[in-house]
Every structure is written in structure tokens, then in C-alpha cells.
Design a protein around this motif. Structure first.
Motif, PDB file in Angstrom:
ATOM      1  N   ILE A 180       9.011  -5.834   7.344  1.00 53.45           N
ATOM      2  CA  ILE A 180       8.061  -4.734   7.564  1.00 53.45           C
ATOM      3  C   ILE A 180       8.712  -3.377   7.306  1.00 53.45           C
ATOM      4  O   ILE A 180       8.183  -2.576   6.517  1.00 53.45           O
ATOM      5  CB  ILE A 180       7.443  -4.837   8.977  1.00 53.45           C
ATOM      6  N   PRO A 181       9.878  -3.069   7.914  1.00 55.59           N
ATOM      7  CA  PRO A 181      10.521  -1.803   7.534  1.00 55.59           C
ATOM      8  C   PRO A 181      10.988  -1.799   6.085  1.00 55.59           C
ATOM      9  O   PRO A 181      10.958  -0.753   5.416  1.00 55.59           O
ATOM     10  CB  PRO A 181      11.700  -1.697   8.508  1.00 55.59           C
ATOM     11  N   THR A 213       7.939  -1.076   4.050  1.00 53.46           N
ATOM     12  CA  THR A 213       7.477   0.280   4.343  1.00 53.46           C
ATOM     13  C   THR A 213       8.243   1.268   3.471  1.00 53.46           C
ATOM     14  O   THR A 213       7.652   2.157   2.830  1.00 53.46           O
ATOM     15  CB  THR A 213       7.688   0.604   5.827  1.00 53.46           C
ATOM     16  N   THR A 226       7.525   0.566  -0.447  1.00 52.91           N
ATOM     17  CA  THR A 226       6.201   0.947  -0.941  1.00 52.91           C
ATOM     18  C   THR A 226       5.934   2.437  -0.816  1.00 52.91           C
ATOM     19  O   THR A 226       5.329   3.046  -1.710  1.00 52.91           O
ATOM     20  CB  THR A 226       5.114   0.167  -0.171  1.00 52.91           C
ATOM     21  N   THR A 231       1.783  -5.374   4.775  1.00 55.02           N
ATOM     22  CA  THR A 231       2.392  -4.072   5.056  1.00 55.02           C
ATOM     23  C   THR A 231       1.818  -2.933   4.224  1.00 55.02           C
ATOM     24  O   THR A 231       1.441  -1.888   4.790  1.00 55.02           O
ATOM     25  CB  THR A 231       3.922  -4.152   4.898  1.00 55.02           C
ATOM     26  N   LEU A 252      -0.223  -0.126   6.315  1.00 56.16           N
ATOM     27  CA  LEU A 252       0.483   1.156   6.450  1.00 56.16           C
ATOM     28  C   LEU A 252      -0.246   2.276   5.719  1.00 56.16           C
ATOM     29  O   LEU A 252      -0.217   3.427   6.157  1.00 56.16           O
ATOM     30  CB  LEU A 252       1.918   1.017   5.933  1.00 56.16           C
ATOM     31  N   ALA A 285       3.408   6.518  11.735  1.00 59.56           N
ATOM     32  CA  ALA A 285       3.505   5.194  11.114  1.00 59.56           C
ATOM     33  C   ALA A 285       4.947   4.706  11.099  1.00 59.56           C
ATOM     34  O   ALA A 285       5.234   3.539  11.413  1.00 59.56           O
ATOM     35  CB  ALA A 285       2.942   5.248   9.695  1.00 59.56           C
ATOM     36  N   PHE A 286       5.883   5.587  10.754  1.00 60.99           N
ATOM     37  CA  PHE A 286       7.298   5.205  10.747  1.00 60.99           C
ATOM     38  C   PHE A 286       7.773   4.842  12.152  1.00 60.99           C
ATOM     39  O   PHE A 286       8.577   3.918  12.336  1.00 60.99           O
ATOM     40  CB  PHE A 286       8.155   6.337  10.182  1.00 60.99           C
ATOM     41  N   VAL A 288       6.658   1.329  13.011  1.00 57.39           N
ATOM     42  CA  VAL A 288       7.426   0.339  12.246  1.00 57.39           C
ATOM     43  C   VAL A 288       8.796   0.104  12.870  1.00 57.39           C
ATOM     44  O   VAL A 288       9.349  -1.006  12.800  1.00 57.39           O
ATOM     45  CB  VAL A 288       7.550   0.805  10.775  1.00 57.39           C
TER      46      VAL A 288
END
Length: 407
Positions: free
Chosen positions: A221-222, A225, A228, A351, A355, A367-368, A371
Motif C-alpha cells: 500500500i505505501p 501510493t 502511483t 490502492t 487513494l 491520505a499519506f 497510509v
């Protein structure tokens, strides 16, 4: 060909197939500006970016079972060849829906690459296996670096040229796999519960593999993130051009590839896959929190933190794959790696669109910050305490003491 040269040649070809797969599956994020130039919203562009991962997720376990049964040479060359042909056909796709179907089908064929990797068990001994897997898995960041350098420039006149470029990569990789890849000689099957003389039972009767799968899935996921939305963040929040941001992130991906080698070397020297994985997970969570704070403050510190995360978030992938393959044993490695990558890709596919909605609604910083929770939970799940007793050293008689090669 001498066995020592053959195994390293096979590793290099494996890297090339992974580079091609990564350039397509994960590098489509670098086409988001081009998609937006064609009138798509960020959410629509993120949906297209996720389509290859959806396709991969649907077929990974099947490709892994095929690799266990028939070997990786045929699986790799068939899957990559089909992927290239689908992307050639995508030139005639009209509209978002038809393009999404083509990208999903190409991803489904590309699952053959991500379900492979079991050859590392046969061609490399335990004391060098994590480094070998790290070298192979370094192809992921290298593919992203290639995407960052090439895809934005090729997309100047639309997405047709980037898709043809990717198709050519796959067809070349399929040819290399067919010509050069050789499956190792069959070895006695071992796993957590098996012995060299007795075929192993299912390695999923203990919780260790499930915990590694879960932690690895949370860690993507991170990773995705950053993969992308780093480009979008630099353009929208920091005012960079797409080309300048792409070049900067390409450098970060090259360093990320080196970090996978470093993590593999660290793992082999300490004879542990999971302790380094936990440390990396904690570092990722803390880094995401710092990035969220910098983004909220509008600080230029966000850029170096983003680059730090671009290197760190990818470094644990080879460790988790090595741990899964070793605990599963050669009889289950293909399926276990397929299950591992299925879980990762399920969250990878979710993700970008999730996101994108979160960033559109609340901004980058919140959002960060959300995450950041996922790698910290992953650190708790990593079964470090069980590693010493669960791992079986497969460098026993019959395993590649002379590197398990066939000449």
C-alpha cells in the motif's frame, strides 16, 4: 554451458522478464498526465492504471500451479508472448472500457512473470538465495525507472506509442525466456514440515506463511501510493513538470533496485529474512508520517522524504519472496508465490483508485497519514519469533551444494 554461468544467465533473463512486467504493470502510472490530457479525470486514469494488476490478480495462482507442474520456461515464454500480442491489439481499442479490457487481459497473461521465481530455490543455495532473489526483484524498480524515462516522452502524441513500446518489450522477453531459461534438476521436496526424503504436506497448516502474506500485502500500500502518486504530487503540489518529475523518480527507482540487493545481502549475512523485513516496515511507516507532515506544511522537505520512501518502500519485496519460497519448499513454491503475489496485487489494484478518491476529497497530507498505518501493522504481523524454528535450511545434501545446477 557450465552450470555456474548458466544459473547467472538464467537470473539475468529472469530480471529482464521482470523489468518488462514491471514497466507495464506499475509504470502505467507515468501515463496519468497523458490520460488526463485526453480528458479523463484522475479517478478514471487511476482505474486504467489498476487494470493490469486486476488481470494479474485473477491468474497468479493458476500460473504458479502451472510453474510447479511444467516448469518456468514454458510458463514465462507463453505468458509474456500473449501479453505482447494483447498490447499490440490494444492499438485498435476505442474508448476507456475497451482499453481497460485490453490492459486487464495483458495483465492476466503477465501473471506468469510474477508467479515465477521458484527457480531461485533450485539454482541457488540458502546462503546466497536472498541476494539472488533481491537481484531478481530489483527488476521491479528498474522497470519503474524505465517507465519514468520512456513513457511520458513516448506519450507526447498519445498512448499508442507507449503501448507498442511495451508490447515490443514483452515479445523480446518471451523470446529470451524460451531460448535461455532452463528449469533446475528436480530436488527432493522440503518445506517447514517436510524432509528431503519425504514429500512435504501443506505449509499452510501453520500461521507463519499466512502472516508473511498479510504483512507483504500491507506493505504494497505505501509502495504503490508512492509509485502511483509521487509524479502527481510533484506536479500538482510542488509545481514540477512531468518530464522533470519523471527523471527524478527514475533515479529514485534505480536506487530502489539497489536497495533490494542491499536487503538481500543483509539477509544472507544475518541468516534472517524477517528481521530486516520488520525494520524496513517500521522505517516505511515513520517515513510516511513525515511525508504527511511535510505535505501538510507545504514544506520543500517533502521532496527528499518522497525520494527516501521511493527507495525504502521497495526494499523488502525480495525478502518476503525468499521467505515464502523457503517455507513453502520446492513442491509448493509456485503456488505459494502465486498466493503471495495475489494478495499483494489485490491491494495494489485497489490502492490507486481508492487513494485517488481520498486525495481528491481530503488532499495529499491526510491520505499519506492514513497510509502510514499499514506498514506499522505489517511490522507487527511479521513472524520474526517463528523464523528460526520454522525455516529449514535447504542447502542440505541434495540441495544445490554445488548450486544445484545441471550442465
Amino acid at each position: 554451458m557450465p552450470g555456474e554461468r548458466r544459473r547467472w544467465l538464467i537470473l539475468v533473463v529472469g530480471m529482464l522478464t521482470m523489468i518488462a512486467g514491471s514497466t507495464f504493470q506499475y509504470g502505467l502510472a507515468y501515463l496519468i498526465p497523458a490520460f488526463r490530457d485526453e480528458g479523463l479525470a484522475l479517478e478514471q486514469a487511476a482505474f486504467l492504471v489498476a487494470c493490469p494488476t486486476v488481470g494479474v490478480t485473477l491468474t497468479l495462482i493458476a500460473w504458479g500451479a502451472a510453474a510447479d507442474r511444467w516448469g518456468e520456461r514454458g510458463v514465462l515464454s507463453t505468458g509474456l508472448g500473449l501479453e505482447g500480442l494483447v498490447l499490440v491489439a490494444a492499438q485498435w481499442a476505442h474508448g476507456t472500457a475497451s482499453l481497460a479490457v485490453c490492459l486487464t487481459l495483458a495483465g492476466a497473461a503477465g501473471g506468469s512473470v510474477l508467479a515465477s521465481g521458484r527457480m531461485i530455490l533450485g539454482w541457488f543455495a540458502r546462503h546466497e538465495r536472498a541476494l539472488a532473489m533481491g537481484i531478481r526483484q530489483s527488476s521491479g524498480p528498474l522497470g519503474l525507472a524505465l517507465a519514468a524515462v520512456t513513457l511520458p516522452a513516448l506519450a507526447a502524441d498519445g498512448i499508442g506509442m507507449p503501448l507498442l513500446f511495451l508490447a515490443a518489450l514483452f515479445l523480446a522477453a518471451a523470446t529470451a525466456a524460451f531460448v535461455f531459461v532452463r528449469d533446475p534438476a528436480p530436488q527432493p521436496s522440503t518445506s517447514v514440515r517436510g524432509t528431503p526424503d519425504r514429500p512435504s504436506t501443506s505449509p499452510y497448516r501453520t500461521p507463519s506463511l499466512w502472516r508473511i502474506h498479510a504483512a507483504s500485502a500491507l506493505l504494497v500500500i505505501p509502495q504503490f501510493t508512492i509509485t502511483t502518486f509521487a509524479l502527481v504530487f510533484l506536479i500538482d503540489a510542488r509545481g514540477w513538470t512531468a518530464l522533470a518529475a519523471g527523471h527524478l523518480l527514475a533515479g529514485a527507482q534505480v536506487c530502489g533496485a539497489l536497495s533490494r540487493l542491499g536487503a538481500g545481502y543483509w539477509s544472507d549475512r544475518t541468516d534472517s529474512r524477517l528481521r530486516p523485513m520488520r525494520i524496513i516496515a517500521v522505517s516505511t511507516g515513520v517515513g510516511m508520517l513525515v511525508l504527511a507532515a511535510a505535505a501538510a506544511a507545504g514544506s520543500s522537505l517533502a521532496v527528499p522524504v518522497l525520494l527516501f520512501l521511493g527507495v525504502v518502500v521497495v526494499s523488502s519485496n525480495g525478502l518476503s519472496f525468499t521467505a515464502v519460497a523457503e517455507q513453502a519448499g520446492s513442491a509448493w513454491a509456485g503456488r505459494a508465490l502465486g498466493i503471495q503475489t495475489t494478495g499483494q496485487n489485490a491491494l495494489t489494484a485497489l490502492t490507486p483508485p481508492v487513494l485517488a478518491v481520498a486525495i481528491g476529497a481530503a488532499g495529499f497530507a491526510p491520505a499519506f497519514a492514513v497510509v502510514a498505518a499499514f506498514p506499522l501493522v505489517a511490522a507487527i504481523l511479521v513472524p520474526v519469533a517463528a523464523e528460526r524454528t520454522a525455516m529449514v535450511d535447504q542447502a542440505a545434501p541434495g540441495d544445490p551444494a554445488t548450486h544445484g545446477v545441471r550442465t
